[in-house]
Scaffold this active site. Structure first.
Site, short mmCIF file in Angstrom:
data_model
loop_
_atom_site.label_atom_id
_atom_site.label_comp_id
_atom_site.label_asym_id
_atom_site.label_seq_id
_atom_site.Cartn_x
_atom_site.Cartn_y
_atom_site.Cartn_z
N ARG A 41 -0.69 -5.22 -1.03
CA ARG A 41 0.24 -6.34 -1.23
C ARG A 41 -0.30 -7.89 -0.70
O ARG A 41 0.17 -8.45 -0.10
CB ARG A 41 1.66 -5.93 -0.68
CG ARG A 41 1.39 -5.49 0.81
CD ARG A 41 2.64 -5.38 1.53
NE ARG A 41 2.06 -4.40 2.79
CZ ARG A 41 2.71 -4.63 4.03
NH1 ARG A 41 3.61 -5.02 4.14
NH2 ARG A 41 2.36 -3.60 4.88
N LYS A 95 -0.17 -12.50 1.92
CA LYS A 95 0.58 -11.13 2.22
C LYS A 95 1.95 -11.23 1.28
O LYS A 95 2.80 -12.05 1.82
CB LYS A 95 0.53 -10.76 3.49
CG LYS A 95 0.88 -9.40 3.66
CD LYS A 95 0.49 -8.77 5.13
CE LYS A 95 1.18 -7.67 5.48
NZ LYS A 95 1.00 -7.37 7.19
N ASP A 107 -6.77 2.18 9.08
CA ASP A 107 -6.91 0.95 8.26
C ASP A 107 -6.19 -0.05 8.86
O ASP A 107 -6.25 -1.24 8.30
CB ASP A 107 -6.22 1.32 6.97
CG ASP A 107 -4.85 1.91 7.02
OD1 ASP A 107 -4.77 2.91 7.82
OD2 ASP A 107 -3.89 1.39 6.58
N ASP A 145 5.54 -2.21 -4.77
CA ASP A 145 5.69 -3.66 -5.42
C ASP A 145 4.76 -4.36 -5.16
O ASP A 145 4.85 -5.69 -6.05
CB ASP A 145 7.20 -3.86 -5.54
CG ASP A 145 7.63 -4.38 -4.22
OD1 ASP A 145 6.72 -4.27 -3.21
OD2 ASP A 145 8.83 -4.55 -4.01
N GLY A 146 3.86 -4.58 -4.04
CA GLY A 146 3.13 -5.58 -3.70
C GLY A 146 3.93 -6.80 -3.02
O GLY A 146 3.39 -7.88 -2.70
N ARG A 190 -1.84 -15.46 6.04
CA ARG A 190 -2.58 -15.10 7.29
C ARG A 190 -4.02 -15.29 7.34
O ARG A 190 -4.57 -15.63 6.51
CB ARG A 190 -2.44 -13.26 7.24
CG ARG A 190 -3.06 -12.68 8.36
CD ARG A 190 -2.28 -11.16 8.52
NE ARG A 190 -3.21 -10.28 7.55
CZ ARG A 190 -2.82 -9.18 7.49
NH1 ARG A 190 -2.03 -8.47 8.37
NH2 ARG A 190 -3.40 -8.20 6.41
P1 AMP Z 1 0.65 -1.00 6.28
O1 AMP Z 1 1.68 -0.33 6.34
O2 AMP Z 1 0.33 -2.45 6.29
O3 AMP Z 1 -0.55 -0.52 7.05
O4 AMP Z 1 -0.12 -0.56 4.49
C1 AMP Z 1 -0.64 0.65 4.39
C2 AMP Z 1 -1.08 0.43 3.04
O5 AMP Z 1 0.32 0.71 2.07
C3 AMP Z 1 -1.91 -0.56 2.41
O6 AMP Z 1 -2.61 -0.09 1.52
C4 AMP Z 1 -0.81 -1.32 1.99
O7 AMP Z 1 -1.34 -2.44 1.04
C5 AMP Z 1 0.13 -0.49 1.23
N1 AMP Z 1 1.39 -1.12 1.08
C6 AMP Z 1 2.23 -1.29 1.83
N2 AMP Z 1 3.44 -2.01 1.51
C7 AMP Z 1 3.30 -2.19 0.06
C8 AMP Z 1 3.89 -2.79 -0.78
N3 AMP Z 1 5.20 -3.06 -0.68
N4 AMP Z 1 3.22 -2.72 -2.17
C9 AMP Z 1 2.18 -2.33 -2.43
N5 AMP Z 1 1.35 -1.60 -1.24
C10 AMP Z 1 1.95 -1.61 -0.17
MG MG Z 2 -1.91 -1.94 6.86
#
Ligand code: AMP
Ligand code: MG
Length: 486
Positions: A88, A108, A247, A120-121, A171
């Protein structure tokens, strides 16, 4: 205008996917971080224009922009996921405000990418504002962190538990390379890519290790050192990241990916806020150990770059990862003794710090005010300070030990107090204030969001008329849980 120059886009194709941000039907600028824009050499006036907003919101391409989503993997709560990636977020490009400095500008909440998996990104406005507030507060507190250049409303709704207005955050980071970026290639046995990534990271973030006999090993040592210092800074502020997956750990040593993060109110070493951290893996007191564990995962990825003899490579990286403990201890003791108003570190200081934390934990004293008001207890105890403790067993004894230790340095009370006020903030992004700002924004009122950012820009300076921002939550205001909200 912005002139991008993209070093990451020049890495091999398998490092990323080229992708365009999705359409935002009616982008609106909620906040532009003008001081940051200036530091980046960007024209704030232009960024606020329709043309500038279109670029920030991903609706028009600036010169040289090559939008891409980065590939990475990661251990999520200890489980390895071989493919995560920017699901996303889209890297719009890199800016170079001065020779030798390069910053990523990433959008973002910019729609689906090939890495979105089920998501949904998009981002709801709440998490966008939260990231803006907390990352900027961290910067003002002197903690290495990604920054927020802008917060944008999209004019579209996103569905979470209910329909919520969508947002995007622009960001800024030293880079978005993560421990998980190395893991992505290591999991594929792609040593060539690991070498390219390691060379890239060294030239961008750690040029001082380029000439080392073992550059990949020296890189690991340098990352260990930056993370040890970073996590010590978190501990010294009562900051809980909340999702220290590999990550979400930056190779450049910045705090990154503000999700269910929180600053503690009452001190509890076992404190957890994140609704998804069921076993307390990322509790306050576990952050150093988890940081080291993440670095051990990085070390594993680097093995093939370090020595053809695997046993020898393992021995070398093990020593580097072991170095986390003394590096963290040093940074931790330095920070906490400074918080106590001490000029240097002497024998017994570790116990002195631990002693106060013990009393604070027993009395559930507010972490931030506990240290801030300590600056007024150098000669006499005052009631405001005592009132922070729900039971002050041992506090009197501790204060006597502390004063005796201060006397050994022979500095004036004024000097000690000034030091303490310079390192113990009065204002932090308290969870209830962040929640209130977000709730008001959902009701269309961005006043509280702007007011909070304004206060947090000077966290060490007492600001007349803004007492309410320094006060811990009343019982009914306490936030028990925080959410990713993505
Ligand atoms: P995070 O919770 O930011 O560490 O995200 C973990 C993974 O989930 C990463 O690869 C993010 O890009 C993906 N991700 C989190 N929220 C979304 C979203 N709403 N749509 C698509 N990918 C997401
Ligand atoms: Mg992350």
């Amino acid at each position: 205008m912005i002139q991008f120059d993209n070093s990451y886009a020049r890495l091999p194709d398998r490092f990323y996917a080229r992708v365009e941000p999705s359409v935002a039907p009616a982008p609106g600028l909620i906040a532009l971080n003008e001081p940051l824009a200036e530091r980046l050499g960007l024209d704030a006036g232009w960024l606020k224009s329709d043309e500038g907003l279109a670029v920030l919101a991903g609706q028009a391409r600036a010169e040289g922009s090559e939008p891409l989503a980065m590939a990475y993997a990661g251990h999520q709560f200890g489980h390895f996921v071989p493919q995560l990636g920017d699901g996303r977020a889209i890297l719009l490009g890199e800016v170079r405000p001065e020779a030798g400095r390069r910053f990523d500008i990433q959008l973002k909440g910019s729609g689906k990418t090939p890495f979105s998996r089920g998501g949904d990104g998009n981002a709801a406005l709440g998490p966008v504002l939260r990231e803006y507030i907390v990352s900027e507060a961290m910067a003002a507190l002197g903690v290495p962190t990604t920054r927020a250049l802008a917060a944008i409303s999209t004019g579209a709704n996103v569905f979470r538990e209910s329909l919520l207005p969508g947002g995007r955050v622009v960001r800024v980071a030293e880079s978005h390379v993560r421990v998980g970026t190395f893991q992505y290639f290591a999991a594929r046995g792609d040593v060539e890519a690991l070498k390219a990534l390691s060379d890239y990271v060294i030239s961008r973030h750690y040029p001082e290790v380029a000439g080392a006999e073992q550059p990949a090993l020296a890189l690991l040592q340098a990352v260990v050192s930056r993370q040890a210092t970073l996590i010590a800074q978190w501990q010294a502020l009562g900051f809980i990241h909340g999702v220290m997956n590999t990550d979400n750990m930056s190779i450049a040593g910045e705090t990154i990916d503000y999700g269910p993060c929180a600053f503690m109110d009452g001190f509890d070493p076992a404190q957890v806020y994140s609704s998804i951290d069921h076993h307390g893996r990322y509790a306050y007191q576990n952050q150093p150990a988890v940081g080291q564990w993440n670095l051990a995962m990085l070390a594993q990825c680097l093995l093939p770059l370090i020595d053809a003899d695997e046993d020898e490579a393992v021995r070398l990286v093990q020593a580097a990862v072991d170095g986390f403990v003394p590096a963290f201890q040093r940074a931790y003791v330095t920070r906490f003794t400074a918080k106590l108003g001490l000029a240097d570190v002497r024998e017994g200081d570790v116990e002195l710090v631990g002693g106060l934390l013990g009393v604070m934990a027993t009395g559930a004293a507010d972490f931030t005010l506990g240290f801030r008001l300590l600056a007024d207890q150098i000669e006499n105890v005052n009631q405001d300070f005592l009132d922070l403790f729900d039971g002050a067993d041992g506090l009197g004894d501790w204060l006597e030990r502390w004063r005796a230790r201060l006397r050994l340095e022979g500095r004036s009370a004024g000097e000690v107090r000034a030091q303490m006020l310079g390192v113990n903030p009065l204002y932090i992004p308290r969870n209830h204030l962040v929640e209130e700002a977000i709730a008001a924004a959902y009701d269309g009122d961005f006043g509280p969001f702007h007011a909070l950012n304004d206060v947090l820009a000077s966290p060490f300076v007492e600001q007349a008329g803004r007492e309410i921002y320094a006060v811990p939550p009343r019982p009914e205001q306490i936030v028990q849980q925080t959410f990713c909200g993505t």
